[in-house]
Motif scaffolding. Structure first.
Motif, PDB file in Angstrom:
ATOM      1  N   GLN A   1      14.620  95.113   4.129  1.00 37.74           N
ATOM      2  CA  GLN A   1      14.840  93.774   3.595  1.00 37.74           C
ATOM      3  C   GLN A   1      14.354  92.852   4.496  1.00 37.74           C
ATOM      4  O   GLN A   1      13.668  91.792   4.203  1.00 37.74           O
ATOM      5  N   ALA A   2      15.425  92.667   5.448  1.00 37.33           N
ATOM      6  CA  ALA A   2      15.108  91.578   6.263  1.00 37.33           C
ATOM      7  C   ALA A   2      13.780  91.882   7.294  1.00 37.33           C
ATOM      8  O   ALA A   2      13.301  90.768   7.351  1.00 37.33           O
ATOM      9  N   THR A   3      13.228  93.035   7.564  1.00 36.24           N
ATOM     10  CA  THR A   3      12.019  93.336   8.071  1.00 36.24           C
ATOM     11  C   THR A   3      10.696  93.011   7.305  1.00 36.24           C
ATOM     12  O   THR A   3      10.215  92.223   7.735  1.00 36.24           O
ATOM     13  N   VAL A   4      10.921  93.224   6.094  1.00 35.36           N
ATOM     14  CA  VAL A   4       9.710  92.683   5.104  1.00 35.36           C
ATOM     15  C   VAL A   4       9.660  91.077   5.050  1.00 35.36           C
ATOM     16  O   VAL A   4       8.783  90.413   4.796  1.00 35.36           O
ATOM     17  N   ILE A   5      11.144  90.535   5.073  1.00 30.97           N
ATOM     18  CA  ILE A   5      11.131  88.882   4.935  1.00 30.97           C
ATOM     19  C   ILE A   5      10.365  88.660   6.069  1.00 30.97           C
ATOM     20  O   ILE A   5       9.615  87.575   5.856  1.00 30.97           O
ATOM     21  N   ALA A   6      10.594  89.022   7.206  1.00 34.62           N
ATOM     22  CA  ALA A   6      10.305  88.395   8.610  1.00 34.62           C
ATOM     23  C   ALA A   6       8.785  88.758   8.739  1.00 34.62           C
ATOM     24  O   ALA A   6       8.112  87.836   9.201  1.00 34.62           O
ATOM     25  N   VAL A   7       8.173  89.865   8.485  1.00 38.46           N
ATOM     26  CA  VAL A   7       6.794  89.946   8.399  1.00 38.46           C
ATOM     27  C   VAL A   7       6.052  89.038   7.470  1.00 38.46           C
ATOM     28  O   VAL A   7       5.160  88.510   7.770  1.00 38.46           O
TER      29      VAL A   7
ATOM     30  N   VAL B   1      19.241  87.495   5.501  1.00 40.44           N
ATOM     31  CA  VAL B   1      17.894  86.468   5.169  1.00 40.44           C
ATOM     32  C   VAL B   1      17.657  85.451   6.197  1.00 40.44           C
ATOM     33  O   VAL B   1      16.572  85.199   6.793  1.00 40.44           O
ATOM     34  N   LYS B   2      18.587  84.669   7.040  1.00 41.77           N
ATOM     35  CA  LYS B   2      18.555  83.932   7.817  1.00 41.77           C
ATOM     36  C   LYS B   2      18.012  84.579   9.293  1.00 41.77           C
ATOM     37  O   LYS B   2      17.149  84.128   9.810  1.00 41.77           O
TER      38      LYS B   2
ATOM     39  N   ALA C   1      16.431  87.261   9.385  1.00 44.25           N
ATOM     40  CA  ALA C   1      14.594  87.625   9.141  1.00 44.25           C
ATOM     41  C   ALA C   1      14.007  86.413   9.053  1.00 44.25           C
ATOM     42  O   ALA C   1      12.730  86.662   9.649  1.00 44.25           O
ATOM     43  N   ILE C   2      14.456  85.123   8.711  1.00 43.63           N
ATOM     44  CA  ILE C   2      13.320  84.026   8.626  1.00 43.63           C
ATOM     45  C   ILE C   2      13.480  83.478  10.216  1.00 43.63           C
ATOM     46  O   ILE C   2      12.088  83.267  10.721  1.00 43.63           O
ATOM     47  N   ALA C   3      14.505  83.830  11.116  1.00 41.12           N
ATOM     48  CA  ALA C   3      14.302  83.459  12.200  1.00 41.12           C
ATOM     49  C   ALA C   3      13.405  84.313  13.132  1.00 41.12           C
ATOM     50  O   ALA C   3      12.521  83.773  13.916  1.00 41.12           O
ATOM     51  N   VAL C   4      13.459  85.655  12.667  1.00 40.76           N
ATOM     52  CA  VAL C   4      12.536  86.679  13.325  1.00 40.76           C
ATOM     53  C   VAL C   4      10.933  86.322  12.712  1.00 40.76           C
ATOM     54  O   VAL C   4      10.142  86.327  13.725  1.00 40.76           O
ATOM     55  N   GLY C   5      10.883  85.717  11.658  1.00 47.16           N
ATOM     56  CA  GLY C   5       9.452  85.655  11.210  1.00 47.16           C
ATOM     57  C   GLY C   5       9.149  84.654  11.901  1.00 47.16           C
ATOM     58  O   GLY C   5       7.816  84.386  12.378  1.00 47.16           O
ATOM     59  N   VAL C   6       9.715  83.389  12.025  1.00 46.69           N
ATOM     60  CA  VAL C   6       9.194  82.056  12.902  1.00 46.69           C
ATOM     61  C   VAL C   6       9.020  82.488  14.415  1.00 46.69           C
ATOM     62  O   VAL C   6       7.897  81.809  14.789  1.00 46.69           O
ATOM     63  N   ALA C   7       9.611  83.351  14.823  1.00 49.23           N
ATOM     64  CA  ALA C   7       9.270  83.613  16.092  1.00 49.23           C
ATOM     65  C   ALA C   7       7.891  84.583  16.293  1.00 49.23           C
ATOM     66  O   ALA C   7       7.625  84.446  17.413  1.00 49.23           O
ATOM     67  N   SER C   8       7.534  85.226  15.264  1.00 56.03           N
ATOM     68  CA  SER C   8       6.474  85.939  15.410  1.00 56.03           C
ATOM     69  C   SER C   8       5.181  85.126  14.868  1.00 56.03           C
ATOM     70  O   SER C   8       4.130  85.749  14.671  1.00 56.03           O
TER      71      SER C   8
ATOM     72  N   VAL D   1      -3.530  94.694   9.948  1.00 56.20           N
ATOM     73  CA  VAL D   1      -3.139  95.780  10.943  1.00 56.20           C
ATOM     74  C   VAL D   1      -2.171  95.469  11.893  1.00 56.20           C
ATOM     75  O   VAL D   1      -1.039  95.908  12.163  1.00 56.20           O
ATOM     76  N   LEU D   2      -2.164  94.073  12.372  1.00 54.61           N
ATOM     77  CA  LEU D   2      -1.238  93.412  13.040  1.00 54.61           C
ATOM     78  C   LEU D   2       0.206  93.211  12.318  1.00 54.61           C
ATOM     79  O   LEU D   2       1.131  93.570  12.915  1.00 54.61           O
ATOM     80  N   ALA D   3       0.187  93.221  10.754  1.00 55.22           N
ATOM     81  CA  ALA D   3       1.454  93.077  10.215  1.00 55.22           C
ATOM     82  C   ALA D   3       1.928  94.417  10.267  1.00 55.22           C
ATOM     83  O   ALA D   3       3.307  94.606  10.188  1.00 55.22           O
ATOM     84  N   VAL D   4       1.393  95.564  10.173  1.00 51.63           N
ATOM     85  CA  VAL D   4       2.022  96.942  10.352  1.00 51.63           C
ATOM     86  C   VAL D   4       2.606  97.068  11.594  1.00 51.63           C
ATOM     87  O   VAL D   4       3.492  97.575  11.906  1.00 51.63           O
ATOM     88  N   LEU D   5       1.731  96.530  12.674  1.00 52.36           N
ATOM     89  CA  LEU D   5       2.418  96.548  14.005  1.00 52.36           C
ATOM     90  C   LEU D   5       3.559  95.965  14.202  1.00 52.36           C
ATOM     91  O   LEU D   5       4.635  96.301  14.638  1.00 52.36           O
ATOM     92  N   GLU D   6       3.372  94.745  13.725  1.00 51.72           N
ATOM     93  CA  GLU D   6       4.671  93.872  13.893  1.00 51.72           C
ATOM     94  C   GLU D   6       6.035  94.299  12.971  1.00 51.72           C
ATOM     95  O   GLU D   6       7.166  93.874  13.208  1.00 51.72           O
ATOM     96  N   PHE D   7       5.684  95.142  11.808  1.00 50.56           N
ATOM     97  CA  PHE D   7       6.766  95.656  11.073  1.00 50.56           C
ATOM     98  C   PHE D   7       7.695  96.434  12.024  1.00 50.56           C
ATOM     99  O   PHE D   7       8.874  96.244  11.764  1.00 50.56           O
TER     100      PHE D   7
END
Length: 299
Positions: free
Chosen positions: A104-110, A163-164, A166-173, A222-228
């Motif tokens: 769940q956290a990974t999907v939110i981050a990506v 969730v927080k 996940a958001i932090a990891v997403g912003v960093a990517s 494709v990058l989203a799959v790799l970033e997952f």
């Protein structure tokens, strides 16, 4: 025209032989998978992880928070595939039930990185000029900060929680998605069909939505799959540091953290969740590599 020219190609009542074209994609897929057993294994691992995330009771019907103190630190065996922890809880059950939180956290981050970075790159590449300069200088600032430090700074501002994190990891990517989307947008924007759409008076947002975005999104997906896979590592690392869900939640990173004090007497408490994380990341990376050109080169 002769009688032979007007004669039917097949006799009445006899059906034409089936064309082989319909079977070619299936046969090609079979050859592609037979030549890559590692890809098949990676798909099986990802399928198992998805099953654990969505239907954990199918793989581990027990309660991950309930333990048997008489079975403390039991080694892996038939009754406990991954052994038990210091409270007698089954490590396999905790890993399976923790997959939903970690994914769940990974999907939110990506999703955060894909949407935010994709929009930034799309606007920068399509608009150009000062818009491109301003947006990409902001992306350069994000690239100059190590991702883990940026995530820690954002968690400090947002607070703890799955969730927080996940958001932090997403912003960093976001920066990596923005750069790839901008490069693809610049390539597609110069295509003849985009220029033709502009020449006939198509509005810019229609060209952006109908022509540029669909043709520029492939490498970003494709990058989203790799970033997952990278997001799984980042979320697990922050959970290991204690920024994820509080106990007794069984996130993968927190499971590794719980077992680090028992490496000398019960290595499995820490090693088994770590192996699951490593297998998942390697499997996702293998699938992303197959999507990124292997299928096209096999034609």
């Amino acid at each position: 025209m002769t009688l032979l020219d007007r004669a039917p190609l097949t006799a009445p009542g006899v059906r034409d032989a089936p064309r082989p074209e319909g079977r070619r994609p299936r046969a090609r897929l079979g050859r592609f998978l037979r030549a890559r057993p590692g890809l098949v294994l990676a798909g099986a691992v990802v399928l198992l992880v998805l099953t654990a995330a969505f239907v954990p009771s199918l793989l581990a019907p027990g309660d991950p928070a309930v333990g048997d103190t008489a079975r403390r630190l039991a080694p892996p065996g038939p009754g406990h595939w991954f052994g038990t922890d210091h409270l007698g809880r089954d490590v396999w059950t905790r890993v399976v039930h923790g997959a939903s939180l970690s994914l769940q956290a990974t999907v939110i981050a990506v999703a955060v990185a894909l949407v935010a970075g994709g929009l930034i790159g799309l606007l920068a590449g399509f608009a150009g000029g000062w818009v491109d300069e301003v947006l990409m200088r902001g992306v350069d600032v994000l690239l100059a900060i190590p991702a883990i430090l940026l995530s820690l700074a954002l968690i400090t501002a947002l607070g703890f929680g799955t969730v927080k994190v996940a958001i932090a990891v997403g912003v960093a990517s976001v920066a990596s998605f923005a750069r790839v989307m901008r490069a693809e947008t610049l390539r597609v924007r110069r295509a003849l069909y985009v220029e033709a759409a502009r020449a006939v008076g198509t509005r810019w947002y229609v060209s952006l939505w109908r022509h540029v975005l669909p043709n520029a999104a492939g490498p970003v997906v494709v990058l989203a799959v790799l970033e997952f896979g990278l997001a799984i590592l980042a979320v697990s690392a922050l959970s290991f540091l204690g920024y994820g869900a509080p106990p007794p939640a069984s996130e993968w990173g927190s499971l590794v953290a719980d077992g680090r004090n028992y490496l000398a007497v019960a290595w499995w408490v820490c090693a088994m969740p770590g192996l699951v994380i490593a297998a998942t990341v390697l499997s996702v990376n293998r699938i992303s590599r197959a999507l990124d050109g292997e299928w096209g080169r096999s034609a």
